[in-house]
Design a protein around this motif. Sequence first.
Motif, PDB file in Angstrom:
ATOM      1  N   LEU A 131     186.930  57.343  63.190  1.00  0.00           N
ATOM      2  CA  LEU A 131     186.753  57.206  64.635  1.00  0.00           C
ATOM      3  C   LEU A 131     186.578  58.570  65.299  1.00  0.00           C
ATOM      4  CD1 LEU A 131     189.286  54.343  65.368  1.00  0.00           C
ATOM      5  CD2 LEU A 131     186.808  54.208  65.061  1.00  0.00           C
ATOM      6  N   PHE A 132     187.289  59.564  64.803  1.00  0.00           N
ATOM      7  CA  PHE A 132     187.126  60.921  65.337  1.00  0.00           C
ATOM      8  C   PHE A 132     185.724  61.438  65.009  1.00  0.00           C
ATOM      9  CE2 PHE A 132     187.622  65.541  65.414  1.00  0.00           C
ATOM     10  CZ  PHE A 132     188.168  65.705  66.684  1.00  0.00           C
ATOM     11  N   ARG A 166     185.956  68.422  74.979  1.00  0.00           N
ATOM     12  CA  ARG A 166     185.342  67.088  75.086  1.00  0.00           C
ATOM     13  C   ARG A 166     186.108  66.051  74.275  1.00  0.00           C
ATOM     14  NH1 ARG A 166     178.729  67.545  75.089  1.00  0.00           N
ATOM     15  NH2 ARG A 166     178.597  69.060  76.786  1.00  0.00           N
ATOM     16  N   LEU A 167     186.691  66.496  73.155  1.00  0.00           N
ATOM     17  CA  LEU A 167     187.392  65.578  72.259  1.00  0.00           C
ATOM     18  C   LEU A 167     188.890  65.505  72.546  1.00  0.00           C
ATOM     19  CD1 LEU A 167     185.587  66.564  68.927  1.00  0.00           C
ATOM     20  CD2 LEU A 167     185.159  64.556  70.356  1.00  0.00           C
ATOM     21  N   HIS A 168     189.337  66.302  73.478  1.00  0.00           N
ATOM     22  CA  HIS A 168     190.756  66.346  73.859  1.00  0.00           C
ATOM     23  C   HIS A 168     191.656  66.736  72.689  1.00  0.00           C
ATOM     24  CE1 HIS A 168     189.498  64.622  77.644  1.00  0.00           C
ATOM     25  NE2 HIS A 168     188.875  63.667  76.969  1.00  0.00           N
ATOM     26  N   ALA A 228     176.248  58.425  65.073  1.00  0.00           N
ATOM     27  CA  ALA A 228     177.174  58.518  63.942  1.00  0.00           C
ATOM     28  C   ALA A 228     176.640  57.843  62.681  1.00  0.00           C
ATOM     29  CB  ALA A 228     178.528  57.936  64.331  1.00  0.00           C
ATOM     30  N   ALA A 283     183.050  59.631  64.777  1.00  0.00           N
ATOM     31  CA  ALA A 283     182.142  58.987  65.733  1.00  0.00           C
ATOM     32  C   ALA A 283     182.204  59.676  67.096  1.00  0.00           C
ATOM     33  CB  ALA A 283     182.480  57.510  65.864  1.00  0.00           C
ATOM     34  N   GLU A 284     183.392  60.054  67.525  1.00  0.00           N
ATOM     35  CA  GLU A 284     183.538  60.756  68.804  1.00  0.00           C
ATOM     36  C   GLU A 284     182.880  62.131  68.743  1.00  0.00           C
ATOM     37  OE1 GLU A 284     187.709  60.796  69.718  1.00  0.00           O
ATOM     38  OE2 GLU A 284     187.811  58.616  69.866  1.00  0.00           O
ATOM     39  N   TRP A 285     183.044  62.829  67.632  1.00  0.00           N
ATOM     40  CA  TRP A 285     182.430  64.152  67.433  1.00  0.00           C
ATOM     41  C   TRP A 285     180.916  64.015  67.559  1.00  0.00           C
ATOM     42  CZ3 TRP A 285     184.894  68.624  64.802  1.00  0.00           C
ATOM     43  CH2 TRP A 285     184.002  69.645  64.481  1.00  0.00           C
ATOM     44  N   CYS A 286     180.360  63.032  66.852  1.00  0.00           N
ATOM     45  CA  CYS A 286     178.914  62.812  66.888  1.00  0.00           C
ATOM     46  C   CYS A 286     178.442  62.535  68.317  1.00  0.00           C
ATOM     47  CB  CYS A 286     178.524  61.661  65.966  1.00  0.00           C
ATOM     48  SG  CYS A 286     178.671  62.053  64.208  1.00  0.00           S
ATOM     49  N   ALA A 287     179.145  61.647  69.013  1.00  0.00           N
ATOM     50  CA  ALA A 287     178.767  61.312  70.389  1.00  0.00           C
ATOM     51  C   ALA A 287     178.809  62.551  71.279  1.00  0.00           C
ATOM     52  CB  ALA A 287     179.686  60.222  70.938  1.00  0.00           C
ATOM     53  N   ALA A 288     179.821  63.374  71.107  1.00  0.00           N
ATOM     54  CA  ALA A 288     179.949  64.588  71.918  1.00  0.00           C
ATOM     55  C   ALA A 288     178.809  65.568  71.650  1.00  0.00           C
ATOM     56  CB  ALA A 288     181.296  65.260  71.653  1.00  0.00           C
TER      57      ALA A 288
END
Length: 94
Positions: A55-56, A34-36, A68, A58-63
């Motif tokens: 920023l990573f 999901r995070l590529h 976040a 925030a992406e982790w949290c969203a996934a």
Amino acid sequence: MPVTVHHPRYRALQGAMAAWRKAAGLSQVQLAQRLHVGQSYVSKIERGEAYVDVLFFAEWCAACGVRAGQALDGVLAIPLGLQDIRRQEGSGQA
């Protein structure tokens, strides 16, 4: 005060990130997809061998379906124990 991956709050963050992934029912491989990123990077973050960029994070949290801002507030609300404070003072990080 420089913060290392061994700082008590950073360790709390690493543990929380692993818990959010597990609560979302995701394996490290699935989250990495999901995070590529590679699964090894997810593992290094959870083991405390890699820093987490904001920023990573925030992406982790969203996934993982976690907000976040609230997640970070929760980690920062974890009180440092007396033992953690003494450890920081002894290492010059207080």
